[in-house]
Write a protein that holds these residues in place. Structure first.
Motif, PDB file in Angstrom:
ATOM      1  N   THR A   1      -3.656   4.598  -2.284  1.00  0.00           N
ATOM      2  CA  THR A   1      -4.935   4.846  -1.908  1.00  0.00           C
ATOM      3  C   THR A   1      -4.270   6.370  -0.835  1.00  0.00           C
ATOM      4  O   THR A   1      -3.451   6.370   0.237  1.00  0.00           O
ATOM      5  CB  THR A   1      -4.944   4.073  -1.282  1.00  0.00           C
ATOM      6  OG1 THR A   1      -6.889   4.003  -0.905  1.00  0.00           O
ATOM      7  CG2 THR A   1      -4.747   3.232   0.174  1.00  0.00           C
TER       8      THR A   1
ATOM      9  N   ARG B   1       3.417  -1.597   3.941  1.00  0.00           N
ATOM     10  CA  ARG B   1       2.785   0.009   3.805  1.00  0.00           C
ATOM     11  C   ARG B   1       4.419   0.799   3.570  1.00  0.00           C
ATOM     12  O   ARG B   1       5.686   0.180   3.475  1.00  0.00           O
ATOM     13  CB  ARG B   1       2.409   0.397   4.853  1.00  0.00           C
ATOM     14  CG  ARG B   1       0.890   0.467   5.252  1.00  0.00           C
ATOM     15  CD  ARG B   1       0.614   1.481   5.887  1.00  0.00           C
ATOM     16  NE  ARG B   1      -0.575   1.039   6.209  1.00  0.00           N
ATOM     17  CZ  ARG B   1      -1.402   2.432   6.633  1.00  0.00           C
ATOM     18  NH1 ARG B   1      -1.431   3.455   7.310  1.00  0.00           N
ATOM     19  NH2 ARG B   1      -2.807   1.914   6.709  1.00  0.00           N
TER      20      ARG B   1
ATOM     21  N   GLU C   1       0.806  -1.384  -0.135  1.00  0.00           N
ATOM     22  CA  GLU C   1       0.339  -0.129   0.021  1.00  0.00           C
ATOM     23  C   GLU C   1       0.650   1.276   0.184  1.00  0.00           C
ATOM     24  O   GLU C   1       1.690   1.466   0.856  1.00  0.00           O
ATOM     25  CB  GLU C   1      -0.648   0.159   1.066  1.00  0.00           C
ATOM     26  CG  GLU C   1      -2.353   0.294   1.034  1.00  0.00           C
ATOM     27  CD  GLU C   1      -3.655   0.412   2.055  1.00  0.00           C
ATOM     28  OE1 GLU C   1      -3.500  -0.566   2.762  1.00  0.00           O
ATOM     29  OE2 GLU C   1      -3.466   1.310   3.072  1.00  0.00           O
TER      30      GLU C   1
END
Lengths: 220, 207
Positions: free
Chosen positions: B186, B200, B35
């Motif tokens: 995102t 992440r 992410e």
């Protein structure tokens, strides 16, 4: 091959659903050829002599008018980005789009040639020569237009830039196209046809690479 | 679907003369997601564009592993950017079938893709009249209709309702459990369901 046909089929479907575009193109072609005789005057023999030039200038202008939409909307809505991850290399995508574009713009122009022949006082032979020279020449016009459309695809107002780029490139097509229709010198017409065909083949074969390179840069 | 991993080393991106990313590196084995987080302008979208091969690198390496020799990188990945690649004038179903054809998949998953995106009932509708959320769903349906191991998703849940955002989370989780990888830029938290998370990568503005 399936991907190639899918792109051609999609462009045809889009073009035919918005059939107004095609009709506008044909009307433009006919109107340009209608306006010029008004400027030249009602001399039938002069008109018949100028007919090749008028037919080709009208075809060139009509083709220029339609080129902008070749890549514009695909660029704007992100389709080109995804097409670059397709089964086909971008060069083949460009070739497929050129084929679809020629069917949507080149063929209607050729089909409308008899109307021009009628207005310009061309006889059957001249009409045949005109249609055949357009059949050979319009693929080259589409190809040069594709380069212009690809180079200007990222510009907000590429509408005027593309014709300025494309017109000089299209000059050889114009020269050999009109030459093929004017059989003043014996044998000259046949040679012009051969050169026109060679030009069209070379353009259609090589230009997808140039246009694809331009599209890649535009995506950055 | 070939198992594919991703290794990025020392990635430097410059766009418009402006350094966007400097020295980004990460590794993503099959079955994992990354992410990408960070404020606006921190280079999330540019990172995805670079991974998708749509912009050039200043320096650094992007290596895809496991694709096999004859598979070209571009046929391994799905890139889903801000622009949906959905064309008005074609119906919803035609849009998806077109992409199945062009992306080199069969059409057998098209119906499943429409159903998964909740668009099965409006397959015959012109895609031009879809809402922003429905357009996004149609774009996401490509992921289902054309199986590919690498997903590069830029704000996949933007414009989606809560139920749609959950669907995206489940979709990614299912993709990972099948051995795929995903890089997701995102702002919104994505719920991947139980027992599934993502690594992440936080980009700050100065990179």
């Amino acid at each position: 091959m399936r991907a190639f046909l899918a792109i051609v089929g999609r462009d045809l479907r889009l073009g035919l659903r918005q059939g107004g575009d095609m009709l506008t193109l044909v009307l433009f072609f006919v109107i340009v050829a209608t306006v010029l005789p008004f400027a030249i005057g009602p001399d039938r023999s002069l008109l018949a002599r100028l007919a090749p030039a008028i037919v080709w200038v009208a075809a060139l202008l009509a083709q220029l008018l339609s080129n902008e939409r070749l890549f514009k909307s695909d660029f704007a809505d992100g389709t080109l980005d995804v097409l670059r991850h397709g089964a086909l290399p971008l060069e083949a995508v460009v070739a497929a789009k050129m084929l679809g574009h020629w069917i949507l713009t080149g063929l209607p122009i050729i089909a409308a040639t008899p109307i021009l022949a009628l207005m310009l006082g061309m006889d059957g032979t001249a009409l045949g020569l005109a249609a055949f020279s357009l059949l050979l020449g319009t693929p080259a016009l589409v190809a040069f237009g594709a380069v212009g459309a690809a180079v200007t695809v990222g510009l907000k107002r590429g509408g005027l830039v593309a014709p300025v780029l494309v017109l000089p490139l299209s000059l050889p097509v114009l020269i050999f196209g009109t030459g093929a229709m004017a059989p003043m010198v014996p044998g000259a017409s046949g040679q012009a046809f051969l050169l026109l065909a060679a030009l069209a083949l070379a353009a259609v074969a090589l230009i997808p690479f140039a246009a694809a390179a331009a599209l890649r840069i535009a995506g950055e | 679907m070939p198992e594919t991993g991703l290794k990025v080393e020392d990635l430097v991106l410059v766009r418009g003369g402006q350094p966007i990313l400097a020295g980004v590196g990460f590794e993503l084995p099959p079955g994992e997601a990354l992410e990408v987080r960070g404020p606006n302008g921190s280079g999330k979208s540019s990172l995805l564009l670079a991974l998708a091969g749509l912009i050039g690198l200043q320096s650094g390496r992007i290596d895809w592993t496991g694709g096999g020799e004859e598979t070209e990188n571009r046929t391994l990945l799905h890139y889903l950017g801000h622009k949906p690649a959905v064309r008005a004038g074609l119906t919803v179903a035609e849009n998806l079938s077109f992409w199945a054809d062009v992306l080199g998949a069969t059409r057998e998953n098209v119906a499943e893709g429409l159903a998964a995106a909740g668009l099965a009932a409006i397959g015959g509708l012109d895609a031009g009249i879809l809402s922003a959320g429905q357009t996004r769903r149609l774009a996401l349906a490509r992921l289902v209709a054309v199986p590919r191991p690498v997903w590069l998703l830029d704000e996949p849940t933007s414009a989606l309702d809560i139920e749609g955002a959950r669907w995206v989370g489940r979709l990614i989780a299912k993709h990972l459990s099948a051995g795929g990888i995903a890089v997701v830029a995102t702002h919104l938290d994505i719920d991947y369901g139980d027992g599934c998370g993502a690594r992440r990568l936080v980009l700050d503005r100065r990179a």
